[in-house]
Write a protein that holds these residues in place. Structure first.
Motif, PDB file in Angstrom:
ATOM      1  N   PRO A  86       0.821  -1.224   0.000  1.00 26.65           N
ATOM      2  CA  PRO A  86       0.000   0.000   0.000  1.00 26.65           C
ATOM      3  C   PRO A  86       0.848   1.264   0.000  1.00 26.65           C
ATOM      4  O   PRO A  86       2.033   1.246   0.326  1.00 26.65           O
ATOM      5  CB  PRO A  86      -0.803  -0.138   1.300  1.00 26.65           C
ATOM      6  CG  PRO A  86       0.013  -1.033   2.170  1.00 26.65           C
ATOM      7  CD  PRO A  86       0.679  -2.005   1.241  1.00 26.65           C
ATOM      8  N   GLN A  87       0.195   2.365  -0.341  1.00 32.76           N
ATOM      9  CA  GLN A  87       0.891   3.651  -0.406  1.00 32.76           C
ATOM     10  C   GLN A  87       1.442   4.060   0.954  1.00 32.76           C
ATOM     11  O   GLN A  87       2.488   4.702   1.034  1.00 32.76           O
ATOM     12  CB  GLN A  87      -0.056   4.722  -0.940  1.00 32.76           C
ATOM     13  CG  GLN A  87      -0.492   4.501  -2.387  1.00 32.76           C
ATOM     14  CD  GLN A  87      -1.441   5.577  -2.866  1.00 32.76           C
ATOM     15  OE1 GLN A  87      -1.634   6.581  -2.187  1.00 32.76           O
ATOM     16  NE2 GLN A  87      -2.036   5.359  -4.033  1.00 32.76           N
ATOM     17  N   ALA A  88       0.724   3.679   2.013  1.00 32.00           N
ATOM     18  CA  ALA A  88       1.202   4.045   3.353  1.00 32.00           C
ATOM     19  C   ALA A  88       2.575   3.451   3.619  1.00 32.00           C
ATOM     20  O   ALA A  88       3.426   4.082   4.254  1.00 32.00           O
ATOM     21  CB  ALA A  88       0.195   3.562   4.401  1.00 32.00           C
ATOM     22  N   PHE A  89       2.820   2.234   3.155  1.00 32.91           N
ATOM     23  CA  PHE A  89       4.127   1.611   3.343  1.00 32.91           C
ATOM     24  C   PHE A  89       5.207   2.386   2.602  1.00 32.91           C
ATOM     25  O   PHE A  89       6.284   2.658   3.143  1.00 32.91           O
ATOM     26  CB  PHE A  89       4.092   0.161   2.853  1.00 32.91           C
ATOM     27  CG  PHE A  89       5.453  -0.476   2.762  1.00 32.91           C
ATOM     28  CD1 PHE A  89       6.066  -1.003   3.884  1.00 32.91           C
ATOM     29  CD2 PHE A  89       6.127  -0.520   1.542  1.00 32.91           C
ATOM     30  CE1 PHE A  89       7.328  -1.571   3.796  1.00 32.91           C
ATOM     31  CE2 PHE A  89       7.389  -1.089   1.450  1.00 32.91           C
ATOM     32  CZ  PHE A  89       7.990  -1.614   2.586  1.00 32.91           C
ATOM     33  N   HIS A  90       4.926   2.759   1.350  1.00 35.35           N
ATOM     34  CA  HIS A  90       5.941   3.455   0.548  1.00 35.35           C
ATOM     35  C   HIS A  90       6.202   4.866   1.075  1.00 35.35           C
ATOM     36  O   HIS A  90       7.308   5.396   0.908  1.00 35.35           O
ATOM     37  CB  HIS A  90       5.500   3.500  -0.913  1.00 35.35           C
ATOM     38  CG  HIS A  90       5.577   2.163  -1.590  1.00 35.35           C
ATOM     39  ND1 HIS A  90       6.760   1.608  -2.007  1.00 35.35           N
ATOM     40  CD2 HIS A  90       4.614   1.252  -1.878  1.00 35.35           C
ATOM     41  CE1 HIS A  90       6.532   0.424  -2.556  1.00 35.35           C
ATOM     42  NE2 HIS A  90       5.242   0.183  -2.488  1.00 35.35           N
ATOM     43  N   ARG A  91       5.196   5.485   1.700  1.00 34.68           N
ATOM     44  CA  ARG A  91       5.433   6.816   2.262  1.00 34.68           C
ATOM     45  C   ARG A  91       6.386   6.760   3.450  1.00 34.68           C
ATOM     46  O   ARG A  91       7.147   7.692   3.682  1.00 34.68           O
ATOM     47  CB  ARG A  91       4.096   7.449   2.686  1.00 34.68           C
ATOM     48  CG  ARG A  91       3.271   7.982   1.526  1.00 34.68           C
ATOM     49  CD  ARG A  91       2.188   8.932   2.032  1.00 34.68           C
ATOM     50  NE  ARG A  91       1.221   8.238   2.883  1.00 34.68           N
ATOM     51  CZ  ARG A  91       0.115   7.654   2.443  1.00 34.68           C
ATOM     52  NH1 ARG A  91      -0.165   7.677   1.143  1.00 34.68           N
ATOM     53  NH2 ARG A  91      -0.715   7.054   3.277  1.00 34.68           N
ATOM     54  N   ARG A  92       6.355   5.671   4.199  1.00 32.14           N
ATOM     55  CA  ARG A  92       7.217   5.594   5.383  1.00 32.14           C
ATOM     56  C   ARG A  92       8.531   4.855   5.112  1.00 32.14           C
ATOM     57  O   ARG A  92       9.400   4.795   5.988  1.00 32.14           O
ATOM     58  CB  ARG A  92       6.478   4.895   6.528  1.00 32.14           C
ATOM     59  CG  ARG A  92       6.249   3.413   6.360  1.00 32.14           C
ATOM     60  CD  ARG A  92       5.673   2.768   7.615  1.00 32.14           C
ATOM     61  NE  ARG A  92       5.582   1.321   7.506  1.00 32.14           N
ATOM     62  CZ  ARG A  92       4.532   0.668   7.082  1.00 32.14           C
ATOM     63  NH1 ARG A  92       3.438   1.350   6.718  1.00 32.14           N
ATOM     64  NH2 ARG A  92       4.536  -0.651   7.012  1.00 32.14           N
ATOM     65  N   SER A  93       8.668   4.266   3.922  1.00 34.22           N
ATOM     66  CA  SER A  93       9.867   3.475   3.608  1.00 34.22           C
ATOM     67  C   SER A  93      10.742   4.216   2.608  1.00 34.22           C
ATOM     68  O   SER A  93      10.307   4.472   1.477  1.00 34.22           O
ATOM     69  CB  SER A  93       9.470   2.107   3.037  1.00 34.22           C
ATOM     70  OG  SER A  93       8.662   1.398   3.959  1.00 34.22           O
ATOM     71  N   PRO A  94      11.959   4.579   2.973  1.00 32.51           N
ATOM     72  CA  PRO A  94      12.854   5.257   2.028  1.00 32.51           C
ATOM     73  C   PRO A  94      13.140   4.381   0.809  1.00 32.51           C
ATOM     74  O   PRO A  94      13.321   3.161   0.924  1.00 32.51           O
ATOM     75  CB  PRO A  94      14.127   5.486   2.851  1.00 32.51           C
ATOM     76  CG  PRO A  94      13.700   5.382   4.276  1.00 32.51           C
ATOM     77  CD  PRO A  94      12.582   4.398   4.292  1.00 32.51           C
ATOM     78  N   THR A  95      13.192   5.016  -0.340  1.00 34.56           N
ATOM     79  CA  THR A  95      13.436   4.276  -1.580  1.00 34.56           C
ATOM     80  C   THR A  95      14.806   3.607  -1.581  1.00 34.56           C
ATOM     81  O   THR A  95      14.963   2.463  -2.016  1.00 34.56           O
ATOM     82  CB  THR A  95      13.325   5.220  -2.788  1.00 34.56           C
ATOM     83  OG1 THR A  95      12.031   5.834  -2.776  1.00 34.56           O
ATOM     84  CG2 THR A  95      13.507   4.464  -4.097  1.00 34.56           C
ATOM     85  N   GLY A  96      15.820   4.314  -1.070  1.00 37.97           N
ATOM     86  CA  GLY A  96      17.165   3.738  -1.037  1.00 37.97           C
ATOM     87  C   GLY A  96      17.247   2.491  -0.183  1.00 37.97           C
ATOM     88  O   GLY A  96      17.975   1.551  -0.496  1.00 37.97           O
ATOM     89  N   GLU A  97      16.476   2.466   0.919  1.00 34.76           N
ATOM     90  CA  GLU A  97      16.449   1.292   1.779  1.00 34.76           C
ATOM     91  C   GLU A  97      15.867   0.095   1.036  1.00 34.76           C
ATOM     92  O   GLU A  97      16.379  -1.028   1.132  1.00 34.76           O
ATOM     93  CB  GLU A  97      15.623   1.595   3.031  1.00 34.76           C
ATOM     94  CG  GLU A  97      15.360   0.414   3.943  1.00 34.76           C
ATOM     95  CD  GLU A  97      16.603  -0.091   4.651  1.00 34.76           C
ATOM     96  OE1 GLU A  97      16.567  -1.220   5.165  1.00 34.76           O
ATOM     97  OE2 GLU A  97      17.622   0.642   4.673  1.00 34.76           O
ATOM     98  N   LEU A  98      14.784   0.333   0.280  1.00 31.74           N
ATOM     99  CA  LEU A  98      14.186  -0.748  -0.508  1.00 31.74           C
ATOM    100  C   LEU A  98      15.167  -1.247  -1.571  1.00 31.74           C
ATOM    101  O   LEU A  98      15.290  -2.452  -1.813  1.00 31.74           O
ATOM    102  CB  LEU A  98      12.889  -0.274  -1.163  1.00 31.74           C
ATOM    103  CG  LEU A  98      11.746   0.097  -0.214  1.00 31.74           C
ATOM    104  CD1 LEU A  98      10.542   0.601  -1.012  1.00 31.74           C
ATOM    105  CD2 LEU A  98      11.351  -1.100   0.643  1.00 31.74           C
TER     106      LEU A  98
END
Length: 331
Positions: A86-98
Motif C-alpha cells: 500500500p501507499q502508506a508503506f511506501h510513504r514511510r519506507s525510504p526508496t534507497g532502503e528498498l
C-alpha cells in the motif's frame, strides 16, 4: 546433485594419503617389485587428482548456480511483492532502503546459499571422513591431534553473534547511504538552485564515515578468527609430529602410516582455516535474509496500489492531482 559431487570430490582426495602410505611402506620393505608398485601408485594418484579436479569443478558449478537461481527467484518475487504494497508503506519506507534490500541483502543471501552452503557441506564431509581414517590409523594420536579443535568451536561460537550484529548494522547503513544518494540524484536541480550541495555533502560524509566504522568493526572480528584457527591447526600439526614420531619409534605405527595420518590432518586444515570466512558469509547471509523476510512480511493490498473501498471509514485516503500539458492541451 552438488552434495553428491562434493562427496565424490572428497572421496577422491582421501585416496591420495592411503596411496602415499602404501608407497612409503613398500619402499621401507624394499624388494625388486618396489619400483613397479611405486609406478602403479603414482598413476593412481595422478588419475585421482585429475578426476578430483573435474568433479570439484562440477560440484561448484551446480551449487553456485543454485545460489544464483535462488537470488533470481527471490528478487523477482520480492519486487512483485513491493509494488503490491500500500501507499502508506511506501510513504514511510525510504526508496534507497528498498533498493538496498533488493540488491545488497539479496547478494548476501546468494552467498549464503552458494559458497556458504558449499563450504558447510564440505567441512562436514571432510571432518567426518578425515577423522574416521585417522582413527583407523591411530586412535590415540587422533585423540591428541584434535585437542585444539574445541578452541576453534568456542571461538567461532563467540564471534558468530558479533558478526551477525555487525553485518545487520552494516547492511542497514548501506540502505541509509543508498537512500541518501537516491534523494540527492533525484533532486540535483533543487540542490543547485538552493545551494544545498555543501550541506548534503556533509550529510553524505557522515553516513560514509558510519559505514566505514561498521565495516572496520566487522573486519576486526573476522580478522581475529583467522590467526586463532591457524594457531589451533599448527598446534595439532606439532602434536602429530611429536607423538607420531614416538608411535613410529615404538613400532605402533609405520612411517607410511605417519605420513598418511599427517596428510589426513592437513586435509582438515583448510576447512578449519576457512571457518572464519564461512562464518562471516553465513552470518551476513542470515542478516540479509532477515531483512528480506521483514519486507516480505508486509501485507499487500488487493489491488496493489489502492486501499480496499470497504475500509475507507477506518483508513485515511490521499488524493493527488497532477496537471500536465500535452500537445497544447491541459490534462
Amino acid at each position: 546433485v552438488g552434495a553428491i559431487a562434493l562427496g565424490a570430490t572428497n572421496a577422491l582426495g582421501l585416496v591420495i594419503p592411503a596411496q602415499l602410505k602404501h608407497a612409503i611402506d613398500t619402499l621401507s620393505h624394499g624388494g625388486e617389485t618396489a619400483l613397479s608398485v611405486i609406478g602403479r601408485i603414482a598413476l593412481i594418484i595422478i588419475a585421482a587428482s585429475g578426476l578430483q579436479a573435474v568433479v570439484r569443478t562440477f560440484s561448484r558449478v551446480v551449487i553456485f548456480n543454485g545460489g544464483r537461481e535462488i537470488e533470481y527467484g527471490l528478487r523477482r518475487d520480492l519486487f512483485k511483492h513491493v509494488i503490491a504494497l500500500p501507499q502508506a508503506f511506501h510513504r514511510r519506507s525510504p526508496t534507497g532502503e528498498l533498493m538496498s534490500r533488493l540488491t545488497n541483502d539479496l547478494s548476501a543471501v546468494r552467498m549464503l546459499f552458494g559458497p556458504g552452503i558449499l563450504n558447510v557441506m564440505n567441512t562436514t564431509i571432510v571432518y567426518a571422513t578425515g577423522v574416521y581414517f585417522m582413527l583407523r590409523l591411530s586412535p590415540r594420536l587422533t585423540l591428541f591431534a584434535v585437542i585444539p579443535l574445541p578452541l576453534v568451536v568456542l571461538t567461532a561460537r563467540l564471534a558468530s553473534r558479533r558478526i551477525y550484529r555487525f553485518s545487520r548494522d552494516l547492511q542497514a547503513q548501506m540502505g541509509n547511504l543508498s537512500n541518501h544518494l537516491q534523494e540527492d540524484f533525484n533532486g540535483i536541480a533543487t540542490l543547485r538552485s538552493y545551494t544545498l550541495a555543501s550541506q548534503r555533502h556533509k550529510r553524505f560524509k557522515g553516513l560514509s564515515d558510519g559505514y566505514l566504522q561498521k565495516s572496520l568493526e566487522l573486519v576486526k572480528t573476522r580478522g581475529m578468527l583467522g590467526p586463532q584457527f591457524a594457531i589451533a591447526t599448527g598446534l595439532g600439526t606439532l602434536i602429530v609430529l611429536w607423538l607420531g614420531g614416538r608411535e613410529v619409534i615404538g613400532g605402533r605405527l609405520t612411517v607410511g602410516g605417519l605420513v598418511a595420518f599427517n596428510a589426513y590432518f592437513v586435509y582438515l586444515a583448510w576447512p578449519t582455516l576457512a571457518l572464519g570466512w564461512v562464518l562471516s558469509l553465513w552470518q551476513r547471509g542470515l542478516a540479509g535474509w532477515q531483512r528480506v523476510r521483514e519486507l516480505l512480511s508486509e501485507e499487500a493490498t488487493p489491488q496493489g496500489n489502492a486501499l480496499p473501498l470497504q475500509n475507507t471509514t477506518e483508513a485515511s485516503l490521499e488524493v493527488r492531482s497532477l496537471t500536465v500539458e500535452l500537445g497544447g492541451r491541459r490534462i
